[in-house]
Design a protein around this motif. Structure first.
Motif, PDB file in Angstrom:
ATOM      1  N   ARG A 164       8.723   5.013   0.884  1.00  0.00           N
ATOM      2  CA  ARG A 164       8.239   6.098   1.754  1.00  0.00           C
ATOM      3  C   ARG A 164       8.981   7.409   1.494  1.00  0.00           C
TER       4      ARG A 164
ATOM      5  N   GLY B 236       7.852   8.987  -1.492  1.00  0.00           N
ATOM      6  CA  GLY B 236       6.930   9.584  -2.460  1.00  0.00           C
ATOM      7  C   GLY B 236       7.151   9.144  -3.903  1.00  0.00           C
TER       8      GLY B 236
ATOM      9  N   VAL C  99       8.247  -0.205  -5.975  1.00  0.00           N
ATOM     10  CA  VAL C  99       9.412   0.628  -5.648  1.00  0.00           C
ATOM     11  C   VAL C  99      10.385  -0.251  -4.875  1.00  0.00           C
TER      12      VAL C  99
ATOM     13  N   ASN D  13      -2.947  -7.462   0.284  1.00  0.00           N
ATOM     14  CA  ASN D  13      -1.957  -6.407   0.095  1.00  0.00           C
ATOM     15  C   ASN D  13      -2.384  -5.081   0.757  1.00  0.00           C
TER      16      ASN D  13
ATOM     17  N   ALA E  54       4.006   7.467  -5.473  1.00  0.00           N
ATOM     18  CA  ALA E  54       2.980   8.510  -5.651  1.00  0.00           C
ATOM     19  C   ALA E  54       3.307   9.379  -6.863  1.00  0.00           C
TER      20      ALA E  54
ATOM     21  N   VAL F  68       2.768  -1.362  -9.988  1.00  0.00           N
ATOM     22  CA  VAL F  68       3.421  -0.289  -9.229  1.00  0.00           C
ATOM     23  C   VAL F  68       4.370  -0.952  -8.235  1.00  0.00           C
TER      24      VAL F  68
HETATM   25  C1  LIG Z   1       3.069   0.050  -2.466  1.00  0.00           C
HETATM   26  C2  LIG Z   1       4.415   0.673  -2.886  1.00  0.00           C
HETATM   27  C3  LIG Z   1       4.457   0.749  -4.408  1.00  0.00           C
HETATM   28  C4  LIG Z   1       4.505   2.086  -2.288  1.00  0.00           C
HETATM   29  O1  LIG Z   1       5.708   2.684  -2.762  1.00  0.00           O
HETATM   30  P1  LIG Z   1       6.357   3.983  -2.025  1.00  0.00           P
HETATM   31  O2  LIG Z   1       7.248   4.663  -3.006  1.00  0.00           O
HETATM   32  O3  LIG Z   1       6.935   3.568  -0.741  1.00  0.00           O
HETATM   33  O4  LIG Z   1       5.061   4.871  -1.755  1.00  0.00           O
HETATM   34  P2  LIG Z   1       5.042   6.437  -1.427  1.00  0.00           P
HETATM   35  O5  LIG Z   1       6.285   6.822  -0.709  1.00  0.00           O
HETATM   36  O6  LIG Z   1       4.722   7.176  -2.673  1.00  0.00           O
HETATM   37  O7  LIG Z   1       3.814   6.494  -0.416  1.00  0.00           O
HETATM   38  C5  LIG Z   1       2.870   7.556  -0.398  1.00  0.00           C
HETATM   39  C6  LIG Z   1       1.974   7.366   0.806  1.00  0.00           C
HETATM   40  O8  LIG Z   1       1.254   6.123   0.704  1.00  0.00           O
HETATM   41  C7  LIG Z   1       1.146   5.539   2.023  1.00  0.00           C
HETATM   42  N1  LIG Z   1       1.929   4.294   2.101  1.00  0.00           N
HETATM   43  C8  LIG Z   1       2.870   3.856   1.233  1.00  0.00           C
HETATM   44  N2  LIG Z   1       3.374   2.668   1.655  1.00  0.00           N
HETATM   45  C9  LIG Z   1       2.739   2.369   2.800  1.00  0.00           C
HETATM   46  C10 LIG Z   1       2.813   1.270   3.711  1.00  0.00           C
HETATM   47  N3  LIG Z   1       3.674   0.248   3.524  1.00  0.00           N
HETATM   48  N4  LIG Z   1       2.012   1.270   4.801  1.00  0.00           N
HETATM   49  C11 LIG Z   1       1.169   2.290   5.012  1.00  0.00           C
HETATM   50  N5  LIG Z   1       1.026   3.377   4.194  1.00  0.00           N
HETATM   51  C12 LIG Z   1       1.806   3.390   3.092  1.00  0.00           C
HETATM   52  C13 LIG Z   1       1.722   6.546   2.991  1.00  0.00           C
HETATM   53  O9  LIG Z   1       0.680   7.408   3.409  1.00  0.00           O
HETATM   54  C14 LIG Z   1       2.722   7.277   2.125  1.00  0.00           C
HETATM   55  O10 LIG Z   1       3.007   8.573   2.599  1.00  0.00           O
HETATM   56  P3  LIG Z   1       4.000   8.738   3.895  1.00  0.00           P
HETATM   57  O11 LIG Z   1       5.228   7.965   3.611  1.00  0.00           O
HETATM   58  O12 LIG Z   1       4.212  10.232   3.941  1.00  0.00           O
HETATM   59  O13 LIG Z   1       3.251   8.221   5.081  1.00  0.00           O
HETATM   60  C15 LIG Z   1       5.611  -0.160  -2.359  1.00  0.00           C
HETATM   61  O14 LIG Z   1       5.424  -0.424  -0.982  1.00  0.00           O
HETATM   62  C16 LIG Z   1       5.813  -1.484  -3.074  1.00  0.00           C
HETATM   63  O15 LIG Z   1       6.584  -1.549  -4.044  1.00  0.00           O
HETATM   64  N6  LIG Z   1       5.165  -2.562  -2.593  1.00  0.00           N
HETATM   65  C17 LIG Z   1       5.343  -3.895  -3.162  1.00  0.00           C
HETATM   66  C18 LIG Z   1       4.718  -4.034  -4.520  1.00  0.00           C
HETATM   67  C19 LIG Z   1       3.211  -3.881  -4.476  1.00  0.00           C
HETATM   68  O16 LIG Z   1       2.534  -4.529  -3.699  1.00  0.00           O
HETATM   69  N7  LIG Z   1       2.684  -3.009  -5.369  1.00  0.00           N
HETATM   70  C20 LIG Z   1       1.277  -2.722  -5.493  1.00  0.00           C
HETATM   71  C21 LIG Z   1       0.574  -3.744  -6.272  1.00  0.00           C
HETATM   72  S1  LIG Z   1      -1.178  -3.383  -6.404  1.00  0.00           S
END
Ligand SMILES: CC(C)(COP(=O)(O)OP(=O)(O)OC[C@H]1O[C@@H](n2cnc3c(N)ncnc32)[C@H](O)[C@@H]1OP(=O)(O)O)[C@@H](O)C(=O)NCCC(=O)NCCS
Length: 152
Positions: free
Chosen positions: A92, A94, A86, A123, A97, A84
């Motif tokens: 942030r 969605g 982004v 992480n 999600a 996963v």
């Molecule tokens: C983790 C990741 C995939 C989240 O992607 P995203 O599109 O930003 O996530 P979403 O917008 O769908 O987040 C949904 C909710 O999750 C939580 N959330 C997401 N990222 C967060 C962060 N960095 N810190 C705290 N809460 C977080 C929040 O509650 C968020 O809702 P909000 O924005 O209304 O507060 C992204 O940060 C990423 O690509 N990280 C690097 C790669 C990685 O580590 N992937 C996972 C491997 S297991």
């Protein structure tokens, strides 16, 4: 799950195609997602996996640019979410999600009722994300694996 109002309206969720491979790897690098380009993420491996009937490999695209990924598979018993990511510019909103929700939905449609993921202990962001979208953290489970090579 209701769609968030700040989810880009022109976001397209579609199946990953092998032609996306190089762009996908750039996204994973940009997102700092740990992956195994010389092992299970090499092109031939991904190509083999997407041919399987248990694979749900989705990407998110905005104006033709790949900005997110979420891969799902199942082993007949449990579903697994992997890779996963982004693009930092689009976080942030969605998108992750929405992607994971779609993978879950498709796995559910294959008769899979439990979906899990493995997250490395450093992480925290990913842990917060998965907890936020309804995943329960298990502090009482340790992951053991046996590999044929470190790249696997
Ligand atoms: C983790 C990741 C995939 C989240 O992607 P995203 O599109 O930003 O996530 P979403 O917008 O769908 O987040 C949904 C909710 O999750 C939580 N959330 C997401 N990222 C967060 C962060 N960095 N810190 C705290 N809460 C977080 C929040 O509650 C968020 O809702 P909000 O924005 O209304 O507060 C992204 O940060 C990423 O690509 N990280 C690097 C790669 C990685 O580590 N992937 C996972 C491997 S297991």
């Amino acid at each position: 799950m209701n769609k968030r109002s700040d989810l880009p309206s022109d976001l397209v969720i579609r199946e990953f195609r092998i032609e996306d491979y190089d762009i996908l790897l750039s996204l994973w690098n940009e997102a700092k997602l740990p992956h195994k380009p010389a092992g299970r993420d090499k092109k031939e491996e991904i190509c083999r996996e997407i041919e399987q009937t248990n694979a749900v490999f989705l990407v998110a695209e905005k104006e033709g640019v790949l900005i997110g990924s979420a891969f799902g598979t199942h082993d007949g018993r449990k579903g697994w979410i992997n890779r996963v990511a982004v693009s930092p510019k689009w976080r942030r909103r969605g998108i992750a999600a929405h992607l994971v929700n779609e993978v879950e939905h498709r796995l559910n449609g294959m008769g899979i009722e439990i979906v899990a993921c493995l997250i490395e202990d450093w992480n925290e962001e990913s842990m917060k994300f998965f907890e936020r979208i309804g995943y329960k953290r298990h502090n009482d489970i340790f992951y053991f694996s046996k590999r044929r090579s470190p790249d696997t």
